[in-house]
Write an enzyme that holds these catalytic residues in place. Structure first.
Site, short mmCIF file in Angstrom:
data_model
loop_
_atom_site.label_atom_id
_atom_site.label_comp_id
_atom_site.label_asym_id
_atom_site.label_seq_id
_atom_site.Cartn_x
_atom_site.Cartn_y
_atom_site.Cartn_z
N GLY A 155 6.20 3.49 5.15
CA GLY A 155 5.29 2.57 4.47
C GLY A 155 5.86 1.17 4.34
N GLY A 156 5.26 0.20 5.01
CA GLY A 156 5.62 -1.19 4.82
C GLY A 156 6.94 -1.63 5.41
CE LYS A 158 4.05 9.95 7.62
NZ LYS A 158 2.95 9.24 6.93
CD GLN A 187 1.00 14.48 10.60
OE1 GLN A 187 0.03 13.88 11.03
NE2 GLN A 187 1.78 14.01 9.63
N GLY A 246 5.77 2.85 11.35
CA GLY A 246 4.41 3.17 11.78
C GLY A 246 3.85 2.06 12.63
NE ARG A 247 -0.15 0.11 9.28
CZ ARG A 247 -0.41 -0.60 8.19
NH1 ARG A 247 -1.39 -1.49 8.20
NH2 ARG A 247 0.28 -0.42 7.09
CG MET A 271 0.81 5.91 13.55
SD MET A 271 1.40 4.23 13.92
CE MET A 271 2.63 4.58 15.18
CG MET A 272 -5.01 10.59 13.52
SD MET A 272 -4.78 12.11 14.47
CE MET A 272 -6.39 12.28 15.25
CB CYS A 324 -4.61 12.07 6.76
SG CYS A 324 -5.98 11.22 7.56
#
Length: 332
Positions: free
Chosen positions: A210-211, A137, A68, A231-232, A16-17, A98
């Site tokens: 994802g999710g 990815k 990455q 992720g988040r 994650m940037m 991305c």
């Protein structure tokens, strides 16, 4: 093709940037000893010509750790892969997911899914350059792509070129009309494509992204694929990462305060080297998400960590605030 240990891909944290820097990864490793960690995306040119001490910063304890890469020139990606291997990275991952305008302008990221032959050439060059696993990815497709066979052909191409694993962010990437943030939420999730890919290519390690935002989802997805990538959710609620890792490994859950205090030796070494406390504590702000005193914890660190001379005593003050809030709740 280098084979990945299945046990090391069951749980991972997404690249994650601006988030998964060396300090973040050090904290995540304490939370999840068994998880695979990823750097922020770094362009191959930057690896070759840039400040490697900063861009490739890592500690031995962060393994297994993947770098990455972004890029679309096979020779440059191969050179960057060789450099990554020499720096001790355990995997090199090619970003084909991305959707940002800047990334598109550089002809890498999600737009590469429209150039499967080029991606295969990139992967082949990377795989030939070093003995570490090369992975990809990707998204399910670009814009209104809705043909599963096109997605599967893309995956078959990169695997045929030497990719050891695919990480599937199970949404399309919209290159026009949606911001990168919207691209993480608006395109609908289609987990069934990843499930089908795994059924049809059972020997291929497939990791789903994802999710995925709770432990029940982690367990549910692992019934269909080899691994899940948080992720988040792992960033905004870091304790979830600890809960997931403990559930998969059978380890006992540790208190939040103990996990944070385990970061102290690293933090104080970085402070001694001149790193400001704010660069470390910004990654721990969500540790008490949903807990008594969580807001005060964030406030103390957010307001104090940027001040000259801020040190670990500020972190202890934030921890104490949560303990006091918990006692007050219990007494009530």
């Amino acid at each position: 093709m280098t084979v990945l240990d299945p046990a090391t891909i069951r749980l991972s944290v997404a690249p994650m940037m601006d988030w998964t820097d060396v300090h973040c990864r050090e904290f995540h490793r304490l939370l999840a000893p068994g998880a695979r960690l990823y750097t922020e995306m770094v362009h191959a040119n930057a690896v070759i010509r840039g400040d490697r001490a900063r861009l490739l910063a890592r500690t031995a304890g962060q393994a297994p750790l993947a770098l990455q890469l972004g890029g679309s020139e096979p020779a440059l990606l191969a050179e960057a892969t060789a450099i990554a291997a020499a720096h001790g990275f355990d995997e090199v991952n090619l970003n084909c997911g991305c959707p940002s305008d800047r990334v598109q302008a550089g002809r890498f990221g999600a737009c590469l899914m429209r150039e499967p032959a080029l991606v295969a050439d990139c992967v082949a060059a990377m795989a030939a350059a070093a003995p570490v696993p090369v992975t990809v990815k990707c998204r399910l497709g670009v814009d209104d792509d809705a043909d599963y066979s096109v997605f599967r052909a893309f995956v078959d191409g990169v695997v045929g070129a030497g990719a050891a694993m695919v990480v599937v962010h199970a949404r399309n990437a919209w290159l026009k009309g949606l911001s990168p943030k919207e691209n993480r939420d608006v395109p609908p999730l289609r987990y069934d494509w990843a499930y089908r890919l795994k059924r049809e290519r059972p020997a291929l390690p497939v990791v789903l992204n994802g999710g995925i935002a709770d432990l029940a989802s982690v367990h549910a997805q692992l019934a269909h694929v080899d691994g899940v990538m948080l992720g988040r959710a792992a960033y905004h609620d870091p304790y979830l990462l600890h809960v997931a890792d403990a559930a998969l490994s059978g380890a006992s859950l540790q208190p939040r305060a103990a996990l944070l205090r385990a970061l102290r030796p690293y933090a104080e070494a970085r402070l001694e080297a001149g790193v400001a406390l704010k660069h470390i504590t910004r990654h721990v702000l969500g540790l008490y998400q949903g807990q008594p005193g969580g807001r005060m914890f964030r406030q103390i660190l957010s307001e104090g960590a940027h001040r000259p001379g801020a040190d670990w005593t500020l972190v202890e003050r934030a921890i104490a605030a949560t303990a006091q809030a918990d006692r007050a709740r219990t007494a009530a």
